[in-house]
Design a protein around this motif. Sequence first.
Motif, PDB file in Angstrom:
ATOM      1  N   PHE A 167      -2.353  -8.684  -8.968  1.00  0.00           N
ATOM      2  CA  PHE A 167      -1.044  -8.217  -9.288  1.00  0.00           C
ATOM      3  C   PHE A 167      -1.321  -6.705  -9.617  1.00  0.00           C
ATOM      4  O   PHE A 167      -0.375  -5.519  -9.317  1.00  0.00           O
ATOM      5  N   SER A 170      -2.034  -5.305  -6.227  1.00  0.00           N
ATOM      6  CA  SER A 170      -1.181  -4.662  -5.336  1.00  0.00           C
ATOM      7  C   SER A 170       0.059  -4.023  -5.544  1.00  0.00           C
ATOM      8  O   SER A 170       0.794  -3.103  -4.637  1.00  0.00           O
ATOM      9  N   VAL A 252       6.340  -3.172  -8.090  1.00  0.00           N
ATOM     10  CA  VAL A 252       6.150  -2.892  -7.248  1.00  0.00           C
ATOM     11  C   VAL A 252       7.553  -3.215  -6.599  1.00  0.00           C
ATOM     12  O   VAL A 252       8.195  -3.221  -5.693  1.00  0.00           O
ATOM     13  N   ALA A 268       7.655 -11.607  -1.911  1.00  0.00           N
ATOM     14  CA  ALA A 268       6.357 -11.363  -1.139  1.00  0.00           C
ATOM     15  C   ALA A 268       6.128 -11.295   0.551  1.00  0.00           C
ATOM     16  O   ALA A 268       5.305 -10.123   0.806  1.00  0.00           O
ATOM     17  N   LEU A 271       7.341  -8.109   1.465  1.00  0.00           N
ATOM     18  CA  LEU A 271       6.160  -6.869   2.042  1.00  0.00           C
ATOM     19  C   LEU A 271       4.815  -6.520   3.016  1.00  0.00           C
ATOM     20  O   LEU A 271       4.375  -5.528   3.033  1.00  0.00           O
ATOM     21  N   SER A 278      -1.952  -6.627   2.912  1.00  0.00           N
ATOM     22  CA  SER A 278      -2.881  -7.070   1.580  1.00  0.00           C
ATOM     23  C   SER A 278      -1.469  -7.234   0.827  1.00  0.00           C
ATOM     24  O   SER A 278      -2.458  -8.307  -0.028  1.00  0.00           O
ATOM     25  N   ALA A 279      -0.943  -6.089   0.824  1.00  0.00           N
ATOM     26  CA  ALA A 279       0.303  -6.060  -0.588  1.00  0.00           C
ATOM     27  C   ALA A 279       1.424  -8.373  -0.369  1.00  0.00           C
ATOM     28  O   ALA A 279       1.836  -8.185  -1.570  1.00  0.00           O
ATOM     29  N   GLU A 280       1.418  -9.039   1.163  1.00  0.00           N
ATOM     30  CA  GLU A 280       2.220  -9.908   0.820  1.00  0.00           C
ATOM     31  C   GLU A 280       1.333 -10.964   0.335  1.00  0.00           C
ATOM     32  O   GLU A 280       1.704 -11.542  -0.465  1.00  0.00           O
ATOM     33  N   TRP A 281      -0.503 -10.535   1.329  1.00  0.00           N
ATOM     34  CA  TRP A 281      -0.469 -11.845   0.641  1.00  0.00           C
ATOM     35  C   TRP A 281      -1.000 -11.760  -1.361  1.00  0.00           C
ATOM     36  O   TRP A 281      -1.370 -13.118  -1.888  1.00  0.00           O
ATOM     37  N   LEU A 282      -1.604 -10.725  -1.659  1.00  0.00           N
ATOM     38  CA  LEU A 282      -1.756 -10.408  -3.331  1.00  0.00           C
ATOM     39  C   LEU A 282      -0.623 -10.960  -3.835  1.00  0.00           C
ATOM     40  O   LEU A 282      -0.602 -11.798  -5.242  1.00  0.00           O
ATOM     41  N   PHE A 283       0.829 -11.107  -3.349  1.00  0.00           N
ATOM     42  CA  PHE A 283       1.655 -10.569  -4.416  1.00  0.00           C
ATOM     43  C   PHE A 283       2.026 -12.616  -3.648  1.00  0.00           C
ATOM     44  O   PHE A 283       1.683 -13.763  -5.399  1.00  0.00           O
TER      45      PHE A 283
END
Length: 441
Positions: A167, A170, A252, A268, A271, A278-283
């Motif tokens: 997080f 992200s 976020v 998620a 995003l 990348s933000a989507e998968w990290l979240f």
Amino acid sequence: MSEATMDVTAVSGGTVTRYLREMGPSWVAGAIAAGPASMASLITAGASYDYALLWVVVLSAMAGALTQYLAMRLGLLTERGIVGVVEDHLGESWAWILVADAVIAAGVAQLVIMKTVATVSASITGVDAGVWGIVWAVVLAAGLAGRGYRFIELVAKVLVSAVVVAFVASLVVVPVDPGAAASGIVPSLPGGSALVAAGILGGAVHITLITMHSYTMRAREWTAEDYDLATFDVGASMLVAFGIYSVAIFLVAASVLSDASLSTVGAATALGPLVGESAEWLFLLGLGGAAISTLGGNTIVPPFLLADKLGWGTTVADSRYRALLAGFALLSAPGAFIGGEVLGQLVLVLALGTVGTPFAIAVVLYLLNSGAVPEANSTLANVGGVALLLVSGTLAANFVREQIAAGVDPLSGAVLAFAVVLGAATVALLGKYALERPSPA
């Protein structure tokens, strides 16, 4: 050793390296706190009210650390589970109220958390959520019944650390408005935000976290001699790890999201087109890790309390306790088949926990100022505890008031009944203390 001395030497009494290696019980509490229900409240708060509730997020981490510290003191100074201490010093009826409070809150949460775990697993793999619900229930039952508490502690430390990293990463790729965020530190409660605020606080100050702590420390065989280590454990997990987790998710959501109806998984996936894949998968990965660690930590709470109340052992060496663990784990499977939007259910679950939390705080404060412990609370600890009681009680009352104003249906009616019973029990306990005025031993 006095309380003041132990507080001052919390780190100097041993090396930080050793503390980092040996800490653990509070990380199980942190795993439950840093779960999908907390995330749902944080997402809803940021998406609905921008940065206005950042002060509640910061307060929740501080309150969570203080609550666990008080629960830690009770567990270490009595070297027993909380239910047994309540039964000896308050009576069997009070013990049963505490058990019922925790079991109901944890049981309802277990079903919704399983729904989240199954939904996230389905989103990542494409396999049906119902199948994942059954798989995770079996894995959980086998892991807990086979290895017990240390299995959960290891998973909690690894996953919570990974979730915090995910997080924070992200947050790096999401544009945050520092000025607007700073304004959110000023306390305010926008109209209609009481439920969400109760949900945020409920993630950190929760009946399950308060009641489980004495048992997880007993599983590690910690005593008053481990006070410094236990204090460090609370600070590292609840104040630092959980605090970073909460602030990162909230920022976020407040910076990018504007749809309060999004699910945790929906948040998620939203995003991706907004700030990148990348933000989507990290979240999404952070959500999955948080959900799995929370599911495991929450599973051990009802068996701990029920076994203690029934006079059974609270380790897998006792086959009855082991059966309770496995049974509660398997009973979570139906959660994957619950219909409806999970985000609102998660927030409601945390708010329900908030309704039951003032009673647990009152119990801990009562016992810490009674003959149950060899050394009563300091004035500062009592002031902090009373402040926690007032804040959690106020948020719980605001939540109940909003539920009544919106119209009482069967679900909100059940929550209202739960709140009335526990509110009466809390008032009765405070009255009992005022009448008896127990003096420190």
